[in-house]
Motif scaffolding. Structure first.
Motif, PDB file in Angstrom:
ATOM      1  N   TYR A  83       0.833  -1.205   0.000  1.00 48.63           N
ATOM      2  CA  TYR A  83       0.000   0.000   0.000  1.00 48.63           C
ATOM      3  C   TYR A  83       0.868   1.257   0.000  1.00 48.63           C
ATOM      4  N   ALA A  84       1.925   1.244   0.805  1.00 50.43           N
ATOM      5  CA  ALA A  84       2.806   2.410   0.882  1.00 50.43           C
ATOM      6  C   ALA A  84       3.551   2.644  -0.431  1.00 50.43           C
ATOM      7  N   SER A  85       3.841   1.574  -1.174  1.00 51.52           N
ATOM      8  CA  SER A  85       4.586   1.724  -2.421  1.00 51.52           C
ATOM      9  C   SER A  85       3.694   2.076  -3.607  1.00 51.52           C
ATOM     10  N   SER A  86       2.373   2.011  -3.438  1.00 47.04           N
ATOM     11  CA  SER A  86       1.481   2.348  -4.550  1.00 47.04           C
ATOM     12  C   SER A  86       1.370   3.863  -4.681  1.00 47.04           C
ATOM     13  N   PRO A  87       1.222   4.352  -5.926  1.00 52.59           N
ATOM     14  CA  PRO A  87       1.125   5.811  -6.108  1.00 52.59           C
ATOM     15  C   PRO A  87      -0.186   6.348  -5.545  1.00 52.59           C
ATOM     16  N   ASP A  88      -0.164   7.630  -5.164  1.00 52.85           N
ATOM     17  CA  ASP A  88      -1.353   8.233  -4.565  1.00 52.85           C
ATOM     18  C   ASP A  88      -2.490   8.389  -5.560  1.00 52.85           C
ATOM     19  N   ASP A  89      -2.172   8.716  -6.810  1.00 48.37           N
ATOM     20  CA  ASP A  89      -3.241   8.986  -7.777  1.00 48.37           C
ATOM     21  C   ASP A  89      -3.609   7.776  -8.620  1.00 48.37           C
ATOM     22  N   LEU A  90      -2.813   6.706  -8.578  1.00 48.03           N
ATOM     23  CA  LEU A  90      -3.041   5.489  -9.352  1.00 48.03           C
ATOM     24  C   LEU A  90      -3.163   5.767 -10.846  1.00 48.03           C
ATOM     25  N   ASN A  91      -2.633   6.902 -11.286  1.00 50.32           N
ATOM     26  CA  ASN A  91      -2.624   7.295 -12.692  1.00 50.32           C
ATOM     27  C   ASN A  91      -4.012   7.314 -13.303  1.00 50.32           C
ATOM     28  N   ALA A  92      -5.000   7.668 -12.527  1.00 49.24           N
ATOM     29  CA  ALA A  92      -6.371   7.734 -13.020  1.00 49.24           C
ATOM     30  C   ALA A  92      -6.587   9.068 -13.711  1.00 49.24           C
TER      31      ALA A  92
END
Length: 138
Positions: A83-92
């Motif tokens: 979870y910590a390594s995932s980007p905040d915006d998820l490229n949406a």
């Protein structure tokens, strides 16, 4: 002779027992504590990939821990790291306000146009029922 796994020194003394009863050792040179023949399981990348796939299938953490034979504490820590390594915006790609307003206006118009015939039908039926009620009252 017993040697330290970190510094390979032979200056090792006994240092009590760990939680499962195994003898704990202490290196006098570097201060490292260790046990002989540790039972800690190293989780391979292949197992981590399988755990990732199980997480995507929304299987419970307890179920994944039982199936993969890992501790729930390790699994929760692994999930926290993911979870910590995932980007905040998820490229949406989010639409801008103007296009959302246009879309909502179109949907509203469709809704209003589909309601208008129903409203007329209900009005006609209520007039018919109202007329019948008035005739019975006379």
């Amino acid at each position: 002779m017993l040697s330290c796994p970190s510094c390979k020194s032979n200056a090792v003394k006994l240092n009590g027992h760990i939680h499962n009863g195994k003898q704990n050792h202490l290196c006098k040179s570097c201060g490292r504590q260790f046990v002989l023949n540790p039972e800690k399981k190293v989780i391979s990348e292949q197992e981590k990939n399988l755990i990732n796939r199980l997480l995507l299938e929304r299987i419970s953490l307890a179920g994944i821990a039982r199936t993969m034979e890992v501790s729930e504490i390790w699994l929760q820590g692994y999930l926290s790291d993911l979870y910590a390594s995932s980007p905040d915006d998820l490229n949406a790609a989010l639409p801008d306000q103007a296009s959302m307003d246009t879309y909502l206006d179109d949907k509203f118009d469709e809704f209003v146009y589909s309601i208008a015939p129903l409203k007329k039908t209900l009005q006609r039926l209520s007039l018919q029922i109202h007329g019948k009620i008035l005739r019975h009252l006379k």
